[in-house]
Design a protein around this motif. Structure first.
Motif, PDB file in Angstrom:
ATOM      1  N   GLN A 306       9.463  14.372  -0.833  1.00  0.00           N
ATOM      2  CA  GLN A 306      10.430  14.481   0.269  1.00  0.00           C
ATOM      3  C   GLN A 306      11.730  13.754  -0.016  1.00  0.00           C
ATOM      4  N   SER A 307      11.737  12.804  -0.963  1.00  0.00           N
ATOM      5  CA  SER A 307      12.976  12.114  -1.329  1.00  0.00           C
ATOM      6  C   SER A 307      13.699  12.818  -2.477  1.00  0.00           C
ATOM      7  N   GLY A 308      13.129  13.926  -2.972  1.00  0.00           N
ATOM      8  CA  GLY A 308      13.729  14.663  -4.074  1.00  0.00           C
ATOM      9  C   GLY A 308      12.951  14.541  -5.364  1.00  0.00           C
ATOM     10  N   GLN A 309      12.197  13.456  -5.523  1.00  0.00           N
ATOM     11  CA  GLN A 309      11.346  13.214  -6.685  1.00  0.00           C
ATOM     12  C   GLN A 309       9.987  12.707  -6.196  1.00  0.00           C
ATOM     13  N   PRO A 310       8.938  12.902  -6.975  1.00  0.00           N
ATOM     14  CA  PRO A 310       7.627  12.412  -6.545  1.00  0.00           C
ATOM     15  C   PRO A 310       7.623  10.891  -6.345  1.00  0.00           C
ATOM     16  N   GLN A 311       7.231  10.470  -5.173  1.00  0.00           N
ATOM     17  CA  GLN A 311       7.076   9.064  -4.841  1.00  0.00           C
ATOM     18  C   GLN A 311       5.825   8.900  -3.982  1.00  0.00           C
ATOM     19  N   ILE A 312       5.371   7.664  -3.835  1.00  0.00           N
ATOM     20  CA  ILE A 312       4.156   7.395  -3.078  1.00  0.00           C
ATOM     21  C   ILE A 312       4.525   6.896  -1.679  1.00  0.00           C
ATOM     22  N   TYR A 313       3.874   7.498  -0.689  1.00  0.00           N
ATOM     23  CA  TYR A 313       4.082   7.159   0.712  1.00  0.00           C
ATOM     24  C   TYR A 313       2.767   6.662   1.315  1.00  0.00           C
ATOM     25  N   ARG A 314       2.892   5.922   2.418  1.00  0.00           N
ATOM     26  CA  ARG A 314       1.701   5.414   3.107  1.00  0.00           C
ATOM     27  C   ARG A 314       1.704   5.893   4.551  1.00  0.00           C
ATOM     28  N   TYR A 315       0.604   6.530   4.941  1.00  0.00           N
ATOM     29  CA  TYR A 315       0.445   7.014   6.307  1.00  0.00           C
ATOM     30  C   TYR A 315      -0.477   6.070   7.056  1.00  0.00           C
ATOM     31  N   ASN A 316      -0.027   5.621   8.240  1.00  0.00           N
ATOM     32  CA  ASN A 316      -0.814   4.719   9.073  1.00  0.00           C
ATOM     33  C   ASN A 316      -1.468   5.525  10.193  1.00  0.00           C
ATOM     34  N   PHE A 317      -2.802   5.500  10.265  1.00  0.00           N
ATOM     35  CA  PHE A 317      -3.502   6.294  11.269  1.00  0.00           C
ATOM     36  C   PHE A 317      -3.242   5.780  12.682  1.00  0.00           C
ATOM     37  N   GLY A 318      -2.972   4.483  12.826  1.00  0.00           N
ATOM     38  CA  GLY A 318      -2.715   3.935  14.150  1.00  0.00           C
ATOM     39  C   GLY A 318      -1.399   4.401  14.734  1.00  0.00           C
ATOM     40  N   SER A 319      -0.337   4.337  13.932  1.00  0.00           N
ATOM     41  CA  SER A 319       0.992   4.720  14.421  1.00  0.00           C
ATOM     42  C   SER A 319       1.296   6.193  14.223  1.00  0.00           C
ATOM     43  N   GLY A 320       0.588   6.846  13.299  1.00  0.00           N
ATOM     44  CA  GLY A 320       0.876   8.237  12.983  1.00  0.00           C
ATOM     45  C   GLY A 320       2.156   8.403  12.188  1.00  0.00           C
ATOM     46  N   GLN A 321       2.626   7.317  11.565  1.00  0.00           N
ATOM     47  CA  GLN A 321       3.888   7.343  10.827  1.00  0.00           C
ATOM     48  C   GLN A 321       3.657   7.116   9.336  1.00  0.00           C
ATOM     49  N   SER A 322       4.574   7.699   8.528  1.00  0.00           N
ATOM     50  CA  SER A 322       4.550   7.511   7.079  1.00  0.00           C
ATOM     51  C   SER A 322       5.720   6.644   6.649  1.00  0.00           C
ATOM     52  N   GLN A 323       5.496   5.909   5.578  1.00  0.00           N
ATOM     53  CA  GLN A 323       6.521   5.010   5.049  1.00  0.00           C
ATOM     54  C   GLN A 323       6.501   5.080   3.535  1.00  0.00           C
ATOM     55  N   ARG A 324       7.671   5.165   2.927  1.00  0.00           N
ATOM     56  CA  ARG A 324       7.749   5.197   1.468  1.00  0.00           C
ATOM     57  C   ARG A 324       7.368   3.838   0.899  1.00  0.00           C
ATOM     58  N   VAL A 325       6.580   3.865  -0.190  1.00  0.00           N
ATOM     59  CA  VAL A 325       6.065   2.637  -0.790  1.00  0.00           C
ATOM     60  C   VAL A 325       6.723   2.333  -2.128  1.00  0.00           C
ATOM     61  N   THR A 326       6.933   3.333  -2.983  1.00  0.00           N
ATOM     62  CA  THR A 326       7.469   3.111  -4.335  1.00  0.00           C
ATOM     63  C   THR A 326       8.958   3.447  -4.391  1.00  0.00           C
ATOM     64  N   PHE A 327       9.709   2.585  -5.067  1.00  0.00           N
ATOM     65  CA  PHE A 327      11.149   2.793  -5.217  1.00  0.00           C
ATOM     66  C   PHE A 327      11.607   2.590  -6.657  1.00  0.00           C
ATOM     67  N   THR A 328      10.821   1.890  -7.478  1.00  0.00           N
ATOM     68  CA  THR A 328      11.173   1.665  -8.873  1.00  0.00           C
ATOM     69  C   THR A 328      10.828   2.910  -9.677  1.00  0.00           C
ATOM     70  N   ASN A 329      11.769   3.424 -10.466  1.00  0.00           N
ATOM     71  CA  ASN A 329      11.637   4.637 -11.278  1.00  0.00           C
ATOM     72  C   ASN A 329      11.668   5.892 -10.397  1.00  0.00           C
ATOM     73  N   ARG A 330      12.006   7.001 -11.018  1.00  0.00           N
ATOM     74  CA  ARG A 330      12.224   8.242 -10.262  1.00  0.00           C
ATOM     75  C   ARG A 330      10.954   9.054 -10.089  1.00  0.00           C
ATOM     76  N   TYR A 331       9.888   8.675 -10.776  1.00  0.00           N
ATOM     77  CA  TYR A 331       8.624   9.417 -10.667  1.00  0.00           C
ATOM     78  C   TYR A 331       7.487   8.421 -10.526  1.00  0.00           C
ATOM     79  N   ASN A 332       6.775   8.504  -9.408  1.00  0.00           N
ATOM     80  CA  ASN A 332       5.573   7.700  -9.176  1.00  0.00           C
ATOM     81  C   ASN A 332       4.576   8.582  -8.440  1.00  0.00           C
ATOM     82  N   ALA A 333       3.366   8.733  -8.995  1.00  0.00           N
ATOM     83  CA  ALA A 333       2.427   9.692  -8.422  1.00  0.00           C
ATOM     84  C   ALA A 333       0.992   9.283  -8.713  1.00  0.00           C
ATOM     85  N   GLY A 334       0.059   9.886  -7.947  1.00  0.00           N
ATOM     86  CA  GLY A 334      -1.373   9.696  -8.203  1.00  0.00           C
ATOM     87  C   GLY A 334      -1.873   8.312  -7.860  1.00  0.00           C
ATOM     88  N   GLY A 335      -1.513   7.788  -6.698  1.00  0.00           N
ATOM     89  CA  GLY A 335      -1.847   6.415  -6.355  1.00  0.00           C
ATOM     90  C   GLY A 335      -3.295   6.199  -5.956  1.00  0.00           C
TER      91      GLY A 335
END
Length: 429
Positions: A306-335
């Motif tokens: 969703q940011s244009g390149q593969p990155q890792i996000y975290r979804y919280n079941f309590g809030s129902g919201q997602s937040q980006r976790v990785t910012f270093t390097n343009r490709y981060n995947a398979g967490g």
């Protein structure tokens, strides 16, 4: 192509010709300078014919953890038997911090391993015990000894009796074959649990270690299956039009998260295994895949572009919201989460290529762990000490492994073919 296919969920498979692998043998590629020196004597001083080299198994287990540096056998001053009076001052001259000595003896239809652990500079015996089993269980008994030694010294539960699952592909397209294997964590005793002429992907262990979820292309379309390892019985969970991929169990074993494109773009869904009800947790036009639950079950991470390149996000079941976790390097995947939830392991793209890495969630600091260039699908030991990943060497797929601190690395032996999609089992009783 393999990495792009895995991320997008299209699961296009590379046609790589199989290269035969020789006898199973762990290849050490990097050691740790900060590891604890430990002396491990021969458990077979009488030269009897044994089906397994117990001292070698214990030595490899401890070395591969990155926590220990076993001394070369030529530097040892003798082979004391369990119960012997130890000359600690003499062993201190070898610079060993700990001494492991033991014997293997025939016992009924099997063998008994008697072993001791000595704190050399503390001048005391830490463990004096034995373990018995059948001949077929001798290797697992040796792993048990390594587990006890590891936990006594480090305070961390040993994971040397756990398993890994992985996929082997052989042949050349259109005559490729795919097999799902389960083996000991060091690659020994591989057992094929599924064979297919169509791709098999994304094996994932149930929390109790009794089942594997995976993706199979039987019928020329991807479907998610769950298979009982003891019986081979299996059920088909999903076979929707489009992508059915990347299954991941919840910590309580009651749900499986997955990536489905039945609504358009690939999104993360959670299936309740009791009711088979699906709950969609991501929405939009981006590609969302590779979910992995946090140990407490309160959140999951996933890969998204969703940011244009593969990155890792975290979804919280309590809030129902997602937040980006990785910012270093343009490709981060398979967490994948570490067992304590403080760290995630994944593949990052650096100037050297695609490498296994970890990130501390509190500080956001990213650390590259591997020295290879074509890594994918990192999976973490249930005690968080070691990481296994698929990589390439000499044009074929192999299993690489590294200690979680990146100080030690080795290659895990596998059957003939190209290995992909490793998955580390949980602790089992």
């Amino acid at each position: 192509m393999r990495r792009l296919a895995a991320f997008t969920g299209l699961f296009l498979m590379l046609a790589i010709s199989a290269v035969a692998r020789a006898d199973l043998d762990i290849q050490i590629t990097r050691g740790s300078n900060d590891a604890i020196p430990i002396a491990i004597t021969s458990f077979n001083a009488n030269g009897q014919q044994l089906p397994q080299n117990v001292s070698n198994i214990i030595t490899n287990d401890l070395r591969n953890s990155g926590k220990f540096a076993p001394l070369d056998s030529s530097s040892l001053i003798g082979t004391p038997a369990p119960g012997d009076q130890i000359d600690y001052s003499a062993w201190q001259n070898t610079r060993a911090s700990y001494l492991v000595d033991g014997r293997v003896e025939a016992a009924g239809n099997g063998y008994k391993i008697t072993y001791e652990l000595h704190d050399v500079f503390g001048n005391k015996r830490e463990i004096s015990a034995n373990v018995s089993g059948s001949e077929a269980q001798l290797r697992q008994s040796a792993h048990y000894v390594a587990d006890q030694i590891f936990e006594k010294i480090t305070g961390i539960r040993g994971a040397f009796r756990t398993k890994i699952a992985y996929v082997i592909s052989t042949g050349i397209d259109p005559n490729m074959s795919f097999s799902l294997y389960v083996a000991d964590q060091d690659g020994y005793n591989p057992r094929r649990v599924l064979n297919s002429n169509e791709p098999i992907l994304s094996p994932a262990w149930s929390p109790d270690g009794s089942k594997l979820a995976y993706v199979s292309f039987e019928g020329k379309r991807p479907s998610i299956y769950v298979q009982q390892l003891a019986t081979g019985n299996r059920i088909k969970l999903t076979s929707f039009k489009g992508i059915n991929g990347a299954p991941a169990w919840s910590p309580d074993g009651r749900k499986i998260a997955m990536s489905l494109s039945k609504g358009g773009s690939p999104d993360i869904y959670v299936m309740d295994l009791g009711s088979r009800q699906l709950n969609q947790i991501t929405h939009g036009s981006s590609i969302n895949t590779e979910p992995n639950y946090a140990p407490d079950g309160g959140s999951l991470i996933y890969t998204s572009d969703q940011s244009g390149q593969p990155q890792i996000y975290r979804y919280n079941f309590g809030s129902g919201q997602s937040q980006r976790v990785t910012f270093t390097n343009r490709y981060n995947a398979g967490g994948h989460f570490a067992p304590d939830g403080s760290t995630i392991f994944f593949v990052t793209r650096t100037n050297q290529g695609f490498q296994a890495a970890k990130q501390d969630l509190a500080s956001g600091r990213l650390t590259v762990l591997s020295k290879t260039r074509f890594d994918e699908a990192p999976t973490v030991a249930p005690n968080g000490i070691m990481v296994v990943y698929a990589t390439e060497k000499g044009g074929r797929g192999i299993l690489g492994a590294t200690s979680a601190d990146g100080r030690a690395s080795f290659e895990i032996p596998v059957p003939d073919g190209n290995v992909q999609e490793p998955s580390w089992s949980p602790f089992t009783k």
